[in-house]
Design a protein around this motif. Sequence first.
Motif, PDB file in Angstrom:
ATOM      1  N   TYR A   1      -4.591   3.188  -3.374  1.00 15.42           N
ATOM      2  CA  TYR A   1      -5.647   4.207  -3.434  1.00 15.42           C
ATOM      3  C   TYR A   1      -6.807   3.833  -2.500  1.00 15.42           C
ATOM      4  O   TYR A   1      -7.297   4.665  -1.733  1.00 15.42           O
ATOM      5  CB  TYR A   1      -6.152   4.339  -4.876  1.00 15.42           C
ATOM      6  CG  TYR A   1      -7.453   5.093  -5.010  1.00 15.42           C
ATOM      7  CD1 TYR A   1      -7.477   6.485  -4.975  1.00 15.42           C
ATOM      8  CD2 TYR A   1      -8.657   4.406  -5.170  1.00 15.42           C
ATOM      9  CE1 TYR A   1      -8.677   7.174  -5.098  1.00 15.42           C
ATOM     10  CE2 TYR A   1      -9.846   5.090  -5.291  1.00 15.42           C
ATOM     11  CZ  TYR A   1      -9.852   6.472  -5.246  1.00 15.42           C
ATOM     12  OH  TYR A   1     -11.049   7.150  -5.361  1.00 15.42           O
ATOM     13  N   VAL A   2      -7.216   2.567  -2.551  1.00 15.37           N
ATOM     14  CA  VAL A   2      -8.306   2.105  -1.685  1.00 15.37           C
ATOM     15  C   VAL A   2      -7.885   2.183  -0.222  1.00 15.37           C
ATOM     16  O   VAL A   2      -8.653   2.633   0.643  1.00 15.37           O
ATOM     17  CB  VAL A   2      -8.713   0.657  -2.051  1.00 15.37           C
ATOM     18  CG1 VAL A   2      -9.710   0.103  -1.027  1.00 15.37           C
ATOM     19  CG2 VAL A   2      -9.315   0.606  -3.445  1.00 15.37           C
ATOM     20  N   ALA A   3      -6.646   1.761   0.092  1.00 12.11           N
ATOM     21  CA  ALA A   3      -6.165   1.746   1.471  1.00 12.11           C
ATOM     22  C   ALA A   3      -6.097   3.144   2.076  1.00 12.11           C
ATOM     23  O   ALA A   3      -6.369   3.331   3.267  1.00 12.11           O
ATOM     24  CB  ALA A   3      -4.797   1.071   1.539  1.00 12.11           C
TER      25      ALA A   3
ATOM     26  N   ILE B   1      -5.346   6.203 -14.887  1.00  9.35           N
ATOM     27  CA  ILE B   1      -5.561   5.600 -13.567  1.00  9.35           C
ATOM     28  C   ILE B   1      -4.486   6.065 -12.583  1.00  9.35           C
ATOM     29  O   ILE B   1      -4.785   6.456 -11.442  1.00  9.35           O
ATOM     30  CB  ILE B   1      -5.568   4.058 -13.663  1.00  9.35           C
ATOM     31  CG1 ILE B   1      -6.803   3.585 -14.431  1.00  9.35           C
ATOM     32  CG2 ILE B   1      -5.541   3.425 -12.264  1.00  9.35           C
ATOM     33  CD1 ILE B   1      -6.818   2.095 -14.723  1.00  9.35           C
ATOM     34  N   ILE B   2      -3.233   6.058 -13.029  1.00 14.73           N
ATOM     35  CA  ILE B   2      -2.123   6.451 -12.159  1.00 14.73           C
ATOM     36  C   ILE B   2      -2.250   7.916 -11.751  1.00 14.73           C
ATOM     37  O   ILE B   2      -2.098   8.269 -10.575  1.00 14.73           O
ATOM     38  CB  ILE B   2      -0.770   6.219 -12.862  1.00 14.73           C
ATOM     39  CG1 ILE B   2      -0.523   4.726 -13.081  1.00 14.73           C
ATOM     40  CG2 ILE B   2       0.367   6.825 -12.055  1.00 14.73           C
ATOM     41  CD1 ILE B   2      -0.348   3.934 -11.824  1.00 14.73           C
ATOM     42  N   VAL B   3      -2.522   8.789 -12.705  1.00 17.31           N
ATOM     43  CA  VAL B   3      -2.622  10.224 -12.422  1.00 17.31           C
ATOM     44  C   VAL B   3      -3.782  10.501 -11.469  1.00 17.31           C
ATOM     45  O   VAL B   3      -3.652  11.263 -10.502  1.00 17.31           O
ATOM     46  CB  VAL B   3      -2.797  11.022 -13.731  1.00 17.31           C
ATOM     47  CG1 VAL B   3      -3.137  12.474 -13.431  1.00 17.31           C
ATOM     48  CG2 VAL B   3      -1.525  10.940 -14.573  1.00 17.31           C
TER      49      VAL B   3
ATOM     50  N   ALA C   1      -5.187   8.409  -9.290  1.00 20.56           N
ATOM     51  CA  ALA C   1      -4.861   7.876  -7.961  1.00 20.56           C
ATOM     52  C   ALA C   1      -3.861   8.785  -7.251  1.00 20.56           C
ATOM     53  O   ALA C   1      -4.003   9.074  -6.049  1.00 20.56           O
ATOM     54  CB  ALA C   1      -4.316   6.460  -8.081  1.00 20.56           C
ATOM     55  N   TYR C   2      -2.865   9.249  -7.980  1.00 20.04           N
ATOM     56  CA  TYR C   2      -1.844  10.114  -7.381  1.00 20.04           C
ATOM     57  C   TYR C   2      -2.447  11.420  -6.870  1.00 20.04           C
ATOM     58  O   TYR C   2      -2.190  11.841  -5.731  1.00 20.04           O
ATOM     59  CB  TYR C   2      -0.746  10.404  -8.399  1.00 20.04           C
ATOM     60  CG  TYR C   2       0.288  11.390  -7.912  1.00 20.04           C
ATOM     61  CD1 TYR C   2       1.308  10.991  -7.051  1.00 20.04           C
ATOM     62  CD2 TYR C   2       0.241  12.728  -8.304  1.00 20.04           C
ATOM     63  CE1 TYR C   2       2.253  11.900  -6.594  1.00 20.04           C
ATOM     64  CE2 TYR C   2       1.183  13.643  -7.849  1.00 20.04           C
ATOM     65  CZ  TYR C   2       2.189  13.216  -6.995  1.00 20.04           C
ATOM     66  OH  TYR C   2       3.111  14.130  -6.542  1.00 20.04           O
ATOM     67  N   LEU C   3      -3.260  12.069  -7.695  1.00 23.25           N
ATOM     68  CA  LEU C   3      -3.858  13.347  -7.304  1.00 23.25           C
ATOM     69  C   LEU C   3      -4.801  13.188  -6.113  1.00 23.25           C
ATOM     70  O   LEU C   3      -4.817  14.024  -5.201  1.00 23.25           O
ATOM     71  CB  LEU C   3      -4.616  13.958  -8.494  1.00 23.25           C
ATOM     72  CG  LEU C   3      -3.746  14.406  -9.678  1.00 23.25           C
ATOM     73  CD1 LEU C   3      -4.626  14.924 -10.814  1.00 23.25           C
ATOM     74  CD2 LEU C   3      -2.742  15.480  -9.248  1.00 23.25           C
ATOM     75  N   THR C   4      -5.566  12.098  -6.108  1.00 23.82           N
ATOM     76  CA  THR C   4      -6.493  11.863  -5.004  1.00 23.82           C
ATOM     77  C   THR C   4      -5.743  11.582  -3.709  1.00 23.82           C
ATOM     78  O   THR C   4      -6.101  12.111  -2.642  1.00 23.82           O
ATOM     79  CB  THR C   4      -7.436  10.679  -5.324  1.00 23.82           C
ATOM     80  OG1 THR C   4      -8.039  10.882  -6.597  1.00 23.82           O
ATOM     81  CG2 THR C   4      -8.519  10.552  -4.268  1.00 23.82           C
ATOM     82  N   ILE C   5      -4.700  10.752  -3.770  1.00 24.82           N
ATOM     83  CA  ILE C   5      -3.911  10.450  -2.576  1.00 24.82           C
ATOM     84  C   ILE C   5      -3.200  11.702  -2.070  1.00 24.82           C
ATOM     85  O   ILE C   5      -3.108  11.930  -0.856  1.00 24.82           O
ATOM     86  CB  ILE C   5      -2.892   9.329  -2.880  1.00 24.82           C
ATOM     87  CG1 ILE C   5      -3.620   8.007  -3.137  1.00 24.82           C
ATOM     88  CG2 ILE C   5      -1.911   9.157  -1.723  1.00 24.82           C
ATOM     89  CD1 ILE C   5      -2.711   6.874  -3.592  1.00 24.82           C
TER      90      ILE C   5
ATOM     91  N   ARG D   1       4.611   8.208  -1.589  1.00 21.72           N
ATOM     92  CA  ARG D   1       5.943   7.924  -2.138  1.00 21.72           C
ATOM     93  C   ARG D   1       5.969   6.578  -2.861  1.00 21.72           C
ATOM     94  O   ARG D   1       6.626   6.435  -3.892  1.00 21.72           O
ATOM     95  CB  ARG D   1       6.988   7.946  -1.014  1.00 21.72           C
ATOM     96  CG  ARG D   1       7.315   9.341  -0.488  1.00 21.72           C
ATOM     97  CD  ARG D   1       8.578   9.326   0.350  1.00 21.72           C
ATOM     98  NE  ARG D   1       8.408   8.545   1.570  1.00 21.72           N
ATOM     99  CZ  ARG D   1       7.990   9.046   2.725  1.00 21.72           C
ATOM    100  NH1 ARG D   1       7.676  10.336   2.810  1.00 21.72           N
ATOM    101  NH2 ARG D   1       7.879   8.269   3.783  1.00 21.72           N
ATOM    102  N   THR D   2       5.218   5.617  -2.308  1.00 20.83           N
ATOM    103  CA  THR D   2       5.133   4.308  -2.966  1.00 20.83           C
ATOM    104  C   THR D   2       4.474   4.438  -4.331  1.00 20.83           C
ATOM    105  O   THR D   2       4.925   3.839  -5.315  1.00 20.83           O
ATOM    106  CB  THR D   2       4.327   3.316  -2.100  1.00 20.83           C
ATOM    107  OG1 THR D   2       4.975   3.169  -0.834  1.00 20.83           O
ATOM    108  CG2 THR D   2       4.239   1.954  -2.768  1.00 20.83           C
ATOM    109  N   VAL D   3       3.409   5.244  -4.399  1.00 19.85           N
ATOM    110  CA  VAL D   3       2.717   5.461  -5.672  1.00 19.85           C
ATOM    111  C   VAL D   3       3.644   6.147  -6.675  1.00 19.85           C
ATOM    112  O   VAL D   3       3.650   5.817  -7.866  1.00 19.85           O
ATOM    113  CB  VAL D   3       1.433   6.290  -5.464  1.00 19.85           C
ATOM    114  CG1 VAL D   3       0.837   6.716  -6.800  1.00 19.85           C
ATOM    115  CG2 VAL D   3       0.407   5.491  -4.669  1.00 19.85           C
ATOM    116  N   ILE D   4       4.471   7.092  -6.202  1.00 23.82           N
ATOM    117  CA  ILE D   4       5.410   7.784  -7.089  1.00 23.82           C
ATOM    118  C   ILE D   4       6.428   6.797  -7.668  1.00 23.82           C
ATOM    119  O   ILE D   4       6.723   6.808  -8.867  1.00 23.82           O
ATOM    120  CB  ILE D   4       6.129   8.919  -6.329  1.00 23.82           C
ATOM    121  CG1 ILE D   4       5.136  10.027  -5.977  1.00 23.82           C
ATOM    122  CG2 ILE D   4       7.271   9.490  -7.169  1.00 23.82           C
ATOM    123  CD1 ILE D   4       5.711  11.103  -5.079  1.00 23.82           C
TER     124      ILE D   4
END
Length: 307
Positions: free
Chosen positions: A113-115, A197-199, A201-205, A225-228
Motif C-alpha cells: 500500500y505504501v509502495a 486493513i486488507i479491504v 488497502a485493496y480499495l485504495t490500490i 494482484r499481489t494484494v489479492i
Amino acid sequence: MENNSTIMVVSVRTVNFQVLLVQVLVCVFLCINLFLIITFFMKEYFYTVTRYILFVVMLFSDSLFLIMTDMLLIFSYFTTTVQMWLCLIIFIVLAVYTFVTPLTLTAMVLERYVAICIPLRHAELCTTRATLYLILVVHSLSSVPCIFILSVFFALAPRTFYSEDRVCSVEMFLLYTWQGYLRSATSQFYFLVMSIIIVYAYLTIMKVAKAASGENKTSTRKGLRTVILHSFQLLLCLLQLFCPFIEDAVRQIDFTLFIKVRYFNYVTFIIAPRCLSPLIYGLRDDLFFQAIRYYTLCGLYKKAPSS
C-alpha cells in the motif's frame, strides 16, 4: 463379522494414507521453504528490503508452525504421551505463531500500500530498522492471546498437572468453557481488524490503479494482484482461527466425523495457506525468481540476480 473386519482394515489404511500424505506435504513444503530461506541469505540486497525481510519471517513462521502441528499429529496418531512442560512449550509456540503469519501478511499488504499509494514516502517508512520494529510489533501482538490463556491456566491449574504424562493437545490448556469463549472473542477481534486493513488497502490500490498510466499502471496492477493473493492467503489463515470451534461442535455430535473434519481443516487451513508463500514471492517476484533459478542451476544460469 467378516464385514466388520474389512471395514476396520479399510479404516486403518485410510488413516495411514492420510498421515503419510501429510508427512509428504510437510516435507515438500519444508524443503521448498528451506531453499527459499537460503536464497534470501545468499544475496545481500534481499535482507535490506522490507518485503523480502517480511517474506523470510513468514517462511520461518510457516516452517516452525508446520513442524509443531505435524509433531502433534504424530503424537496423537500414535497416542504418544509427553510431559506437560514439553506440551506447554509446544502450545506456546503454536499459540504465538498461529497469529504471526496472518499479521505478517497484513504487514506485507501495508508495505505494498505504501509502495503504490504513497511512493514518495516508501523509502522513508520502509527502512531496515523500521522493518525490524514492525517484526517486533507483529510478534508482540501475536503473543497477546497466548498470554491471556496461559495467565488463566497458571492461576487455575493444579500443581500435579505439570508432572503428568499425557497425549499433547492444545485443548488441554482450556480448563473452562469461558476460556474458549475468550479465545474466540480474541480471534474474532484480530479477524475484524486485519480484514478492515486488507479491504481498505485493496480499495485504495484499486483506485490508484485506475488513475495510473503506462509503466505505473502495469506496476500497480501487479501490486494489486499481489494484494489479492495475500488476501486469499490471509483469509485461509484467518479461517483457521475458527476451526477449533467448528471441531468442538462436531466432536459432540460424531467423533468419526470430527476426525475427518479436523484432517480437512489441517490440510485446507494450515498446510494450504503456507504453500502459497513460495508462489507469491518465490515465483511471481522477478528478482527473487532470478535468484532461485541462478542458485538452483549452481550458477550455470549466466544472468545473476541484480538489485
